[in-house]
Design an enzyme around this catalytic site. Structure first.
Site, mmCIF file in Angstrom:
data_model
loop_
_atom_site.group_PDB
_atom_site.id
_atom_site.type_symbol
_atom_site.label_atom_id
_atom_site.label_comp_id
_atom_site.label_asym_id
_atom_site.label_seq_id
_atom_site.Cartn_x
_atom_site.Cartn_y
_atom_site.Cartn_z
ATOM 1 N N LYS A 66 -28.981 -48.655 69.824
ATOM 2 C CA LYS A 66 -29.132 -48.500 68.364
ATOM 3 C C LYS A 66 -28.503 -47.166 67.938
ATOM 4 C CE LYS A 66 -31.280 -47.461 64.292
ATOM 5 N NZ LYS A 66 -31.282 -46.178 63.579
ATOM 6 N N ASP A 89 -16.775 -56.197 59.376
ATOM 7 C CA ASP A 89 -17.987 -57.021 59.428
ATOM 8 C C ASP A 89 -18.950 -56.450 60.474
ATOM 9 O OD1 ASP A 89 -19.880 -58.978 59.914
ATOM 10 O OD2 ASP A 89 -18.459 -60.637 59.866
HETATM 11 C C1 MEV Z 1 -32.313 -43.064 65.580
HETATM 12 O O1 MEV Z 1 -31.682 -43.676 64.472
HETATM 13 C C2 MEV Z 1 -31.503 -43.279 66.844
HETATM 14 C C3 MEV Z 1 -32.154 -42.786 68.128
HETATM 15 O O2 MEV Z 1 -33.456 -43.377 68.294
HETATM 16 C C4 MEV Z 1 -31.255 -43.174 69.271
HETATM 17 C C5 MEV Z 1 -31.824 -42.909 70.636
HETATM 18 O O3 MEV Z 1 -33.059 -42.924 70.803
HETATM 19 O O4 MEV Z 1 -31.004 -42.736 71.561
HETATM 20 C C6 MEV Z 1 -32.382 -41.290 68.109
#
Ligand code: MEV
Length: 425
Positions: free
Chosen positions: A265, A281
């Site tokens: 993420k 996209d």
């Molecule tokens: C937050 O948007 C993204 C994080 O959680 C990514 C990660 O934990 O490596 C900080």
């Protein structure tokens, strides 16, 4: 002389100064400069989707410090989450100290799928399709239009068999299609719809779905970079120790899907922001990224982190990145066009490589923070800033209110409102 993206104190300038600087960097004309703030005209929005009632705006920021294959880039990012742009710029500065990013990408080959059912003998049907390969490629190219004119088009046919499914035996035909500088969804879907009746007559089966696959594992981008250990030192930890903690964070994501999801993420925080800025996209990229992360049966990290004998930190990332620089929203959205001009990439492959570098840098920023001070400190000051703005603080008061709330350890909207009242008097 080549331009540098190492613009120190970029964040300290006013919004207008930053926009002017980038406009000069990219040679934006007056109209393009206006598009940075005007975004999307209502009548254009009205033609993009259905039932339009308005326009939803997001900030466009610029990531600085990126050096990729010895070239400097300023990178437009559209995102609602605070800290992402600052963090990635910081991370790019660290990679820059190790010589910048090295990237590569595959030919822009996508997969179009054709689902064939009611086939008597799967193996015979599969072989019959392969025997007609050249004919099918020629047929696919006959509806290829501008992509074929630009040197792209049908490249190969693959067959996959699923002998036992709940709906009986299934043959899946893949058309491999070179999309050149387009993302290519329309071209592939047109091609597979066109060859589907031929597949039916070759196999004696019945075609159901004909659609591209978003698992674009023929169209990947990869990036690698190094950070000298000394660059990672903090007030309390030496650089090699920080590098080691980052490697440990990488292993956590490699072995545990719960952590890999969050780790990826963080990568997608950077990737999506450039995908959106350039009118590509992001659902397609997200779908492909996570499917690729699970390609070996267990969901895992998209990146890898290791140390060399001198303790320096190395990172790499490889993932499917089916982006276009022609067609789609990239062509019609005025702000996306400006983003493309700022990036000044010459091919879809180059854009994919830049995006991969952003993903790796964003990942480094997150796991470095997590492996050292934690992310809350940085996040809380951005959060406090948002609350101050939401409480109606004028721009000259925002910093004072943020500082006061942090010092008090009381970062809440009510406190921000009270401080606005107090300080405005
Ligand atoms: C937050 O948007 C993204 C994080 O959680 C990514 C990660 O934990 O490596 C900080």
């Amino acid at each position: 002389m080549s331009k540098t993206s190492r613009i120190s104190g970029f964040y300290k300038r006013t919004l207008t100064e930053r926009a002017n600087l980038v406009a000069e960097w990219a040679g934006l004309n007056a109209q393009e400069r206006l598009a940075l703030f005007g975004g999307l005209p209502a009548d254009q929005a009205n033609h993009m989707i259905e039932n339009v009632i308005g326009i939803y705006a997001l900030p466009m920021g610029i990531a600085t410090n990126f050096q990729i294959n010895q070239r400097d880039y300023l990178i437009p990012m559209v995102i609602e989450e605070p800290s992402v742009v600052a963090a990635v710029s910081n991370a790019a500065r660290l990679f820059r100290a190790g010589g910048g990013f090295t990237t590569s990408s595959d030919e822009p080959v996508m997969i179009g799928q054709i689902q064939v059912l009611d086939v008597n003998d799967l193996e015979t049907a599969a072989q019959a399709v392969l025997a007609q390969r050249d004919y099918l490629l020629t047929e696919a190219d006959s509806v290829g239009g501008s992509i074929v004119k630009r040197g792209g088009g049908a490249r190969d046919i693959e067959v996959r068999t699923f002998p036992e499914t709940s709906i009986g035996p299934m043959l899946v035909v893949h058309l491999l299609y070179d999309c050149r500088d387009a993302m290519g969804a329309n071209a592939i879907n047109t091609a597979v719809e066109h060859i589907a009746p031929h597949i039916e007559s070759i196999t004696g089966g019945r075609v159901n779905l004909r659609i591209l696959s978003n698992l674009t594992d023929h169209r990947k981008a990869r990036v690698e970079g190094m950070i000298p250990a000394a660059e990672l030192a903090t007030d309390t930890l030496d650089g090699a120790a920080v590098a080691h903690s980052i490697v440990e964070a990488g292993v956590f994501a490699a072995v545990d899907p719960y952590r890999a999801t969050t780790h990826n993420k963080g990568i997608m925080n950077g990737i999506d922001a450039v995908i959106i800025a350039t009118g590509n996209d992001w659902r397609a990229i997200e779908a492909g990224a996570h499917a690729y992360a699970a390609r070996e049966g267990a969901y895992t990290s998209l990146s890898r982190w290791w140390q060399d004998d001198d303790g320096n930190l190395h990172g790499s990332l490889e993932m499917p990145l089916s982006v276009g620089i022609v067609g789609g929203a990239t062509r019609v959205h005025p702000a996306a066009q400006v983003a493309m001009k700022i990036l000044n990439v010459q091919s879809a492959g180059e854009l994919a490589e830049v995006i991969a570098a952003v993903g790796l840098a964003q990942n480094l920023a997150a796991i470095k923070a997590l492996a050292t001070e934690g992310i809350q400190r940085g996040h809380m000051s951005m959060h406090a800033r948002q609350l101050a703005v939401a409480a109606g603080a004028s721009s000259d008061l925002v910093s004072r209110i943020v500082q006061t709330m942090i010092e008090e350890g009381n970062i809440r909207l009510e406190r921000a409102k009270a401080l606005v009242q107090e300080l405005s008097q």
